[in-house]
Design a protein around this motif. Structure first.
Motif, PDB file in Angstrom:
ATOM      1  N   ASP A 165       0.022 -29.408 -28.458  1.00  0.00           N
ATOM      2  CA  ASP A 165       0.627 -29.276 -29.789  1.00  0.00           C
ATOM      3  C   ASP A 165       1.367 -30.549 -30.181  1.00  0.00           C
ATOM      4  OD1 ASP A 165      -0.360 -26.726 -29.924  1.00  0.00           O
ATOM      5  OD2 ASP A 165       1.521 -25.745 -29.393  1.00  0.00           O
ATOM      6  N   ARG A 166       2.075 -31.137 -29.223  1.00  0.00           N
ATOM      7  CA  ARG A 166       2.794 -32.385 -29.518  1.00  0.00           C
ATOM      8  C   ARG A 166       1.822 -33.491 -29.911  1.00  0.00           C
ATOM      9  NH1 ARG A 166       3.228 -37.087 -28.025  1.00  0.00           N
ATOM     10  NH2 ARG A 166       1.700 -36.768 -26.357  1.00  0.00           N
ATOM     11  N   LEU A 167       0.718 -33.600 -29.176  1.00  0.00           N
ATOM     12  CA  LEU A 167      -0.254 -34.650 -29.457  1.00  0.00           C
ATOM     13  C   LEU A 167      -0.926 -34.440 -30.807  1.00  0.00           C
ATOM     14  CD1 LEU A 167      -1.904 -37.097 -28.689  1.00  0.00           C
ATOM     15  CD2 LEU A 167      -3.394 -35.611 -27.321  1.00  0.00           C
ATOM     16  N   VAL A 168      -1.285 -33.200 -31.139  1.00  0.00           N
ATOM     17  CA  VAL A 168      -1.932 -32.926 -32.427  1.00  0.00           C
ATOM     18  C   VAL A 168      -1.009 -33.303 -33.580  1.00  0.00           C
ATOM     19  CG1 VAL A 168      -2.822 -31.104 -33.933  1.00  0.00           C
ATOM     20  CG2 VAL A 168      -3.472 -31.153 -31.522  1.00  0.00           C
ATOM     21  N   ARG A 169       0.271 -32.974 -33.465  1.00  0.00           N
ATOM     22  CA  ARG A 169       1.229 -33.341 -34.514  1.00  0.00           C
ATOM     23  C   ARG A 169       1.340 -34.857 -34.637  1.00  0.00           C
ATOM     24  NH1 ARG A 169       4.197 -29.044 -32.161  1.00  0.00           N
ATOM     25  NH2 ARG A 169       5.483 -30.546 -31.011  1.00  0.00           N
ATOM     26  N   SER A 170       1.354 -35.548 -33.510  1.00  0.00           N
ATOM     27  CA  SER A 170       1.439 -37.012 -33.534  1.00  0.00           C
ATOM     28  C   SER A 170       0.202 -37.626 -34.190  1.00  0.00           C
ATOM     29  CB  SER A 170       1.595 -37.541 -32.107  1.00  0.00           C
ATOM     30  OG  SER A 170       1.525 -38.947 -32.067  1.00  0.00           O
ATOM     31  N   LEU A 171      -0.971 -37.129 -33.852  1.00  0.00           N
ATOM     32  CA  LEU A 171      -2.213 -37.645 -34.445  1.00  0.00           C
ATOM     33  C   LEU A 171      -2.251 -37.392 -35.946  1.00  0.00           C
ATOM     34  CD1 LEU A 171      -4.722 -36.445 -31.694  1.00  0.00           C
ATOM     35  CD2 LEU A 171      -3.985 -38.803 -32.101  1.00  0.00           C
ATOM     36  N   ALA A 172      -1.751 -36.236 -36.368  1.00  0.00           N
ATOM     37  CA  ALA A 172      -1.728 -35.910 -37.795  1.00  0.00           C
ATOM     38  C   ALA A 172      -0.806 -36.863 -38.545  1.00  0.00           C
ATOM     39  CB  ALA A 172      -1.289 -34.463 -38.000  1.00  0.00           C
ATOM     40  N   ARG A 173       0.361 -37.144 -37.970  1.00  0.00           N
ATOM     41  CA  ARG A 173       1.294 -38.069 -38.627  1.00  0.00           C
ATOM     42  C   ARG A 173       0.685 -39.459 -38.762  1.00  0.00           C
ATOM     43  NH1 ARG A 173       5.110 -35.588 -35.207  1.00  0.00           N
ATOM     44  NH2 ARG A 173       4.978 -37.391 -33.793  1.00  0.00           N
ATOM     45  N   ARG A 174      -0.114 -39.854 -37.808  1.00  0.00           N
ATOM     46  CA  ARG A 174      -0.715 -41.200 -37.824  1.00  0.00           C
ATOM     47  C   ARG A 174      -2.029 -41.247 -38.598  1.00  0.00           C
ATOM     48  NH1 ARG A 174      -0.364 -41.225 -31.472  1.00  0.00           N
ATOM     49  NH2 ARG A 174      -1.729 -43.061 -31.517  1.00  0.00           N
ATOM     50  N   GLY A 175      -2.431 -40.125 -39.175  1.00  0.00           N
ATOM     51  CA  GLY A 175      -3.650 -40.094 -39.979  1.00  0.00           C
ATOM     52  C   GLY A 175      -4.921 -40.240 -39.171  1.00  0.00           C
ATOM     53  N   LEU A 176      -4.908 -39.788 -37.909  1.00  0.00           N
ATOM     54  CA  LEU A 176      -6.064 -39.978 -37.037  1.00  0.00           C
ATOM     55  C   LEU A 176      -6.976 -38.754 -36.940  1.00  0.00           C
ATOM     56  CD1 LEU A 176      -4.431 -41.959 -34.078  1.00  0.00           C
ATOM     57  CD2 LEU A 176      -5.746 -42.853 -36.017  1.00  0.00           C
ATOM     58  N   LEU A 177      -6.531 -37.617 -37.440  1.00  0.00           N
ATOM     59  CA  LEU A 177      -7.361 -36.417 -37.315  1.00  0.00           C
ATOM     60  C   LEU A 177      -8.631 -36.496 -38.153  1.00  0.00           C
ATOM     61  CD1 LEU A 177      -4.754 -33.483 -37.259  1.00  0.00           C
ATOM     62  CD2 LEU A 177      -6.010 -34.470 -35.347  1.00  0.00           C
ATOM     63  N   GLU A 178      -8.563 -37.153 -39.299  1.00  0.00           N
ATOM     64  CA  GLU A 178      -9.709 -37.186 -40.217  1.00  0.00           C
ATOM     65  C   GLU A 178     -10.418 -38.538 -40.254  1.00  0.00           C
ATOM     66  OE1 GLU A 178     -10.803 -34.561 -41.584  1.00  0.00           O
ATOM     67  OE2 GLU A 178      -9.150 -33.300 -40.921  1.00  0.00           O
ATOM     68  N   ARG A 179      -9.920 -39.502 -39.480  1.00  0.00           N
ATOM     69  CA  ARG A 179     -10.487 -40.852 -39.601  1.00  0.00           C
ATOM     70  C   ARG A 179     -11.953 -40.892 -39.196  1.00  0.00           C
ATOM     71  NH1 ARG A 179      -7.515 -46.113 -37.170  1.00  0.00           N
ATOM     72  NH2 ARG A 179      -6.026 -45.410 -38.746  1.00  0.00           N
ATOM     73  N   ASN A 180     -12.284 -40.448 -37.982  1.00  0.00           N
ATOM     74  CA  ASN A 180     -13.674 -40.519 -37.546  1.00  0.00           C
ATOM     75  C   ASN A 180     -14.574 -39.527 -38.274  1.00  0.00           C
ATOM     76  OD1 ASN A 180     -16.017 -39.811 -35.447  1.00  0.00           O
ATOM     77  ND2 ASN A 180     -15.335 -41.902 -35.110  1.00  0.00           N
ATOM     78  N   PRO A 181     -14.134 -38.268 -38.508  1.00  0.00           N
ATOM     79  CA  PRO A 181     -15.006 -37.347 -39.243  1.00  0.00           C
ATOM     80  C   PRO A 181     -15.347 -37.808 -40.647  1.00  0.00           C
ATOM     81  CG  PRO A 181     -13.325 -36.112 -38.067  1.00  0.00           C
ATOM     82  CD  PRO A 181     -12.959 -37.562 -37.943  1.00  0.00           C
ATOM     83  N   SER A 182     -14.547 -38.723 -41.209  1.00  0.00           N
ATOM     84  CA  SER A 182     -14.845 -39.219 -42.556  1.00  0.00           C
ATOM     85  C   SER A 182     -15.946 -40.271 -42.560  1.00  0.00           C
ATOM     86  CB  SER A 182     -13.573 -39.804 -43.189  1.00  0.00           C
ATOM     87  OG  SER A 182     -13.162 -40.981 -42.512  1.00  0.00           O
ATOM     88  N   LEU A 183     -16.315 -40.787 -41.384  1.00  0.00           N
ATOM     89  CA  LEU A 183     -17.398 -41.775 -41.329  1.00  0.00           C
ATOM     90  C   LEU A 183     -18.730 -41.089 -41.614  1.00  0.00           C
ATOM     91  CD1 LEU A 183     -16.449 -43.788 -38.091  1.00  0.00           C
ATOM     92  CD2 LEU A 183     -15.973 -44.407 -40.472  1.00  0.00           C
TER      93      LEU A 183
END
Length: 330
Positions: free
Chosen positions: A120-138
């Motif tokens: 949960d901590r890591l998912v929140r951190s990735l979301a704050r850094r805008g990394l959750l959608e970066r690769n799926p948007s390619l």
């Protein structure tokens, strides 16, 4: 020396008369032919120095009860890098002159709770850094036939993935990177595989692993793999574990339920393009046939007009010849 060893053992027994609970991270786990299990339990590293280490022995006689607990949870397996809370008796092992713990019990809820909290901590951190959608948007290429595959080569997951591709009949080109997908080297292997394949010009990278306990899949909840996937310049698809498993790596990529489903997803992408080509070909054929039919109708009408005009002109000229012949006779 023997007297001193007995004195140390007696002191340890007085200091720890009962079983104690300890927690830490498993390292260097090994299973002997005798059935005993040995590992080192590492505490967290502090500012004062490196992490504290405690040798642990799980004897065959105690392993039955521990395995029963692990089987009941279904999600915890004792492997390297898994954080555990265990109970046992502290003793002095004279042959090596070490203090060790004889393990008798394990708290599986602790391990699952720590895994969930860290995830949960890591998912929140990735979301704050805008990394959750970066690769799926390619965007995935229309025909992603050049596939980079990261898996344990020769595993059942690898075989399922490759067999599914082969049955499709399309001309796949697969560049496989053999990576450990469990244990101490899993994170570094997977990250290196993403880096290497991302620079080879493949259309898509598939990261796959077969099912297992939740602790077996723990590497795919590590930050290093999540960031590597998110920042990869090539689209990444995942097929990790069973249908109910969802790792952090799945959240930063295009995820499928299983390795076979991952291959089927790539096949479907190519099949959609082939269907579009077939549809365009069929539409082009219909358009050409329609234009030919219209042209044939116009040609038929024109032919009839030319025929009528020729007959009329011929009759008119024939009459003129008859009239001219009459004038000549007169």
């Amino acid at each position: 020396i023997r007297d001193r060893a007995r004195a140390v053992a007696s002191a340890v027994a007085r200091a720890f008369p009962d079983e104690v609970w300890v927690q830490g991270e498993i390292r260097d786990l090994s299973r002997a032919s005798s059935g005993h299990v040995y590992f080192t339990l590492l505490d967290a590293e502090t500012e004062e120095g490196p992490p504290a280490a405690l040798p642990v022995t799980l004897f065959e006689s105690d392993k039955v009860a521990v395995n029963r607990i692990l089987a009941r949870s279904g999600a915890v397996r004792m492997t390297d890098r898994v954080e555990v809370r265990i109970r046992g008796r502290v003793s002095h092992y004279a042959p090596r002159g070490t203090i060790q713990l004889r393990m008798t019990w394990i708290d599986t809820d602790f391990t699952l709770g720590r895994l969930a909290a860290e995830r949960d901590r890591l998912v929140r951190s990735l979301a704050r850094r805008g990394l959750l959608e970066r690769n799926p948007s390619l965007p995935i290429p229309l025909v992603p036939l050049r596939v980079g595959l990261i898996t344990s080569v020769g595993s059942a997951a690898s075989a399922d993935f490759l067999d599914e591709l082969a049955r499709s009949g399309y001309a796949w080109k697969v560049a496989a990177f053999d990576a450990r997908v469990q244990g101490l080297d899993a994170v570094s292997d997977v990250v290196r595989g993403i880096t290497v394949l991302g620079a080879t010009g493949v259309d898509v990278i598939a990261l796959i692993r077969g099912g297992g306990a939740q602790t077996d899949l723990a590497a795919f909840d590590r930050e290093a793999i999540a960031v590597a996937v998110a920042e990869c310049p090539v689209p990444v698809v995942t097929g990790i574990g069973h249908e109910t498993d969802v790792s952090v790596a799945d959240l930063v990529a295009r995820s499928f339920k299983t390795p076979t489903a991952c291959a089927a997803g790539l096949i479907d992408t190519v099949a959609q393009y082939v269907r579009r080509l077939d549809d365009l070909g069929a539409a082009t054929r219909r358009a050409v046939l329609s234009r030919l039919a219209v042209a044939a109708t116009h040609l038929d009408h024109s032919s009839k007009r030319v025929s009528r005009s020729a007959i009329t002109a011929g009759a008119r000229e024939g009459q003129r010849l008859v009239d001219a012949g009459h004038r000549i006779l007169r």
